[in-house]
Motif scaffolding. Structure first.
Motif, PDB file in Angstrom:
ATOM      1  N   TYR A 178       0.839  -1.205   0.000  1.00  0.00           N
ATOM      2  CA  TYR A 178       0.000   0.000   0.000  1.00  0.00           C
ATOM      3  C   TYR A 178       0.870   1.248   0.000  1.00  0.00           C
ATOM      4  O   TYR A 178       0.622   2.200  -0.753  1.00  0.00           O
ATOM      5  CB  TYR A 178      -0.922  -0.005   1.212  1.00  0.00           C
ATOM      6  N   PHE A 179       1.908   1.237   0.846  1.00  0.00           N
ATOM      7  CA  PHE A 179       2.821   2.375   0.926  1.00  0.00           C
ATOM      8  C   PHE A 179       3.481   2.623  -0.429  1.00  0.00           C
ATOM      9  O   PHE A 179       3.571   3.760  -0.902  1.00  0.00           O
ATOM     10  CB  PHE A 179       3.878   2.093   1.998  1.00  0.00           C
ATOM     11  N   TYR A 180       3.936   1.539  -1.062  1.00  0.00           N
ATOM     12  CA  TYR A 180       4.613   1.639  -2.355  1.00  0.00           C
ATOM     13  C   TYR A 180       3.673   2.191  -3.422  1.00  0.00           C
ATOM     14  O   TYR A 180       4.058   3.027  -4.242  1.00  0.00           O
ATOM     15  CB  TYR A 180       5.118   0.258  -2.767  1.00  0.00           C
ATOM     16  N   LYS A 181       2.424   1.735  -3.399  1.00  0.00           N
ATOM     17  CA  LYS A 181       1.452   2.175  -4.398  1.00  0.00           C
ATOM     18  C   LYS A 181       1.108   3.646  -4.237  1.00  0.00           C
ATOM     19  O   LYS A 181       0.879   4.355  -5.236  1.00  0.00           O
ATOM     20  CB  LYS A 181       0.185   1.318  -4.281  1.00  0.00           C
ATOM     21  N   ARG A 182       1.059   4.121  -3.012  1.00  0.00           N
ATOM     22  CA  ARG A 182       0.604   5.483  -2.758  1.00  0.00           C
ATOM     23  C   ARG A 182       1.713   6.525  -2.753  1.00  0.00           C
ATOM     24  O   ARG A 182       1.427   7.716  -2.743  1.00  0.00           O
ATOM     25  CB  ARG A 182      -0.122   5.525  -1.402  1.00  0.00           C
ATOM     26  N   MET A 183       2.971   6.112  -2.747  1.00  0.00           N
ATOM     27  CA  MET A 183       4.054   7.085  -2.729  1.00  0.00           C
ATOM     28  C   MET A 183       4.169   7.780  -4.080  1.00  0.00           C
ATOM     29  O   MET A 183       3.785   7.214  -5.115  1.00  0.00           O
ATOM     30  CB  MET A 183       5.393   6.421  -2.349  1.00  0.00           C
ATOM     31  N   PRO A 184       4.687   9.003  -4.105  1.00  0.00           N
ATOM     32  CA  PRO A 184       4.859   9.720  -5.371  1.00  0.00           C
ATOM     33  C   PRO A 184       5.747   8.945  -6.339  1.00  0.00           C
ATOM     34  O   PRO A 184       6.691   8.270  -5.928  1.00  0.00           O
ATOM     35  CB  PRO A 184       5.528  11.038  -4.940  1.00  0.00           C
ATOM     36  N   GLU A 185       5.446   9.057  -7.617  1.00  0.00           N
ATOM     37  CA  GLU A 185       6.187   8.326  -8.646  1.00  0.00           C
ATOM     38  C   GLU A 185       7.671   8.672  -8.617  1.00  0.00           C
ATOM     39  O   GLU A 185       8.523   7.801  -8.804  1.00  0.00           O
ATOM     40  CB  GLU A 185       5.596   8.648 -10.022  1.00  0.00           C
ATOM     41  N   ALA A 186       7.984   9.929  -8.375  1.00  0.00           N
ATOM     42  CA  ALA A 186       9.383  10.349  -8.350  1.00  0.00           C
ATOM     43  C   ALA A 186      10.150   9.648  -7.235  1.00  0.00           C
ATOM     44  O   ALA A 186      11.285   9.204  -7.427  1.00  0.00           O
ATOM     45  CB  ALA A 186       9.473  11.860  -8.184  1.00  0.00           C
ATOM     46  N   ASP A 187       9.537   9.525  -6.057  1.00  0.00           N
ATOM     47  CA  ASP A 187      10.184   8.839  -4.934  1.00  0.00           C
ATOM     48  C   ASP A 187      10.323   7.349  -5.223  1.00  0.00           C
ATOM     49  O   ASP A 187      11.331   6.725  -4.869  1.00  0.00           O
ATOM     50  CB  ASP A 187       9.366   9.036  -3.655  1.00  0.00           C
ATOM     51  N   ARG A 188       9.317   6.750  -5.861  1.00  0.00           N
ATOM     52  CA  ARG A 188       9.380   5.332  -6.187  1.00  0.00           C
ATOM     53  C   ARG A 188      10.550   5.035  -7.123  1.00  0.00           C
ATOM     54  O   ARG A 188      11.300   4.085  -6.916  1.00  0.00           O
ATOM     55  CB  ARG A 188       8.059   4.897  -6.828  1.00  0.00           C
ATOM     56  N   LYS A 189      10.717   5.865  -8.143  1.00  0.00           N
ATOM     57  CA  LYS A 189      11.814   5.671  -9.093  1.00  0.00           C
ATOM     58  C   LYS A 189      13.164   5.910  -8.433  1.00  0.00           C
ATOM     59  O   LYS A 189      14.120   5.180  -8.658  1.00  0.00           O
ATOM     60  CB  LYS A 189      11.646   6.601 -10.283  1.00  0.00           C
ATOM     61  N   SER A 190      13.221   6.941  -7.597  1.00  0.00           N
ATOM     62  CA  SER A 190      14.486   7.299  -6.960  1.00  0.00           C
ATOM     63  C   SER A 190      14.967   6.227  -5.992  1.00  0.00           C
ATOM     64  O   SER A 190      16.148   5.878  -5.962  1.00  0.00           O
ATOM     65  CB  SER A 190      14.324   8.630  -6.230  1.00  0.00           C
ATOM     66  N   LEU A 191      14.033   5.666  -5.204  1.00  0.00           N
ATOM     67  CA  LEU A 191      14.419   4.730  -4.152  1.00  0.00           C
ATOM     68  C   LEU A 191      14.581   3.297  -4.640  1.00  0.00           C
ATOM     69  O   LEU A 191      15.469   2.581  -4.178  1.00  0.00           O
ATOM     70  CB  LEU A 191      13.383   4.758  -3.028  1.00  0.00           C
ATOM     71  N   PHE A 192      13.731   2.879  -5.577  1.00  0.00           N
ATOM     72  CA  PHE A 192      13.695   1.461  -5.924  1.00  0.00           C
ATOM     73  C   PHE A 192      14.134   1.133  -7.350  1.00  0.00           C
ATOM     74  O   PHE A 192      14.476   0.002  -7.642  1.00  0.00           O
ATOM     75  CB  PHE A 192      12.280   0.909  -5.711  1.00  0.00           C
TER      76      PHE A 192
END
Length: 213
Positions: A178-192
């Motif tokens: 849920y956390f992964y789905k709701r986080m901003p796209e920019a943060d998802r790309k940057s972190l993972f």
């Protein structure tokens, strides 16, 4: 190291229980000693009192002490439920904080340590996650009591080790999804996934690189 240190009392309890041939009293002695050591060693290593460890120690001293004093394992079986209900109550109270609930504060602290940055979620997402954890701890506490009073001590210990561990893993994976789905796209790309637009450091930048973990 910190994560392994947090599980020390659990490891000692189960280890003594199985090595001693299912001696719940010896396992309880080990739990009392390991929990006390955890609090004292944590103060010496990290130079502060860990509040959750202190809460767990207080509950362990009461219910572990009653188990040993009265030679009745029913009290030590109550311990996991009391801890779960206390955690649920703390998060429930924190749910009504004006700015950031307690779960958000904890997760942000963990993210700073692991990633060197904080992922922003909307307030409604933090409230949903916080409520999910409250309900999870209540469910775990009630399930523990059901198992403790309807099955043998040996079954309770085994279910506590394997059953509750499996439930915990499923819940935390669901919460992370849920956390992964709701986080901003920019943060998802940057972190993972890494950011392809990030500038690669040249040789002059190498000395300025830092490990944020």
């Amino acid at each position: 190291m910190k994560t392994l240190f947090d599980y020390l009392p659990v490891v000692v309890f189960f280890g003594l229980y199985f090595v001693s041939g299912r001696d719940i009293m010896l396992a309880t002695w080990g739990l009392l000693g390991a929990t006390s050591f955890q609090v004292i060693a944590g103060r010496l290593i990290w130079k502060r009192w860990h509040r959750l460890h202190l809460v767990v120690l207080a509950i362990t001293l009461v219910f572990g002490g009653l188990t040993l004093a009265l030679n009745n394992d029913v009290f030590i079986k109550w311990r996991p439920s009391i801890i779960s209900f206390v955690l649920a109550a703390i998060l429930a109270v924190g749910h009504f904080l004006k700015h950031r609930n307690l779960l958000q504060r904890l997760c942000e602290s963990l993210m700073r340590g692991a990633f060197g940055k904080v992922v922003t979620l909307q307030a409604k997402d933090w409230r949903r996650l916080n409520l999910a954890f409250v309900l999870y701890f209540i469910f775990i506490g009630l399930l523990n009591l059901y198992i403790a009073f309807n099955f043998s001590t040996d079954f309770w210990v085994n279910f506590k080790l394997f059953g509750f561990t499996a439930i915990q893993m499923v819940f935390y994976l669901a919460a992370f999804a849920y956390f992964y789905k709701r986080m901003p796209e920019a943060d998802r790309k940057s972190l993972f996934h890494g950011d392809a637009n990030d500038k690669k450091p040249d040789d002059k930048d190498n000395d300025a690189l830092r490990d944020h973990q």
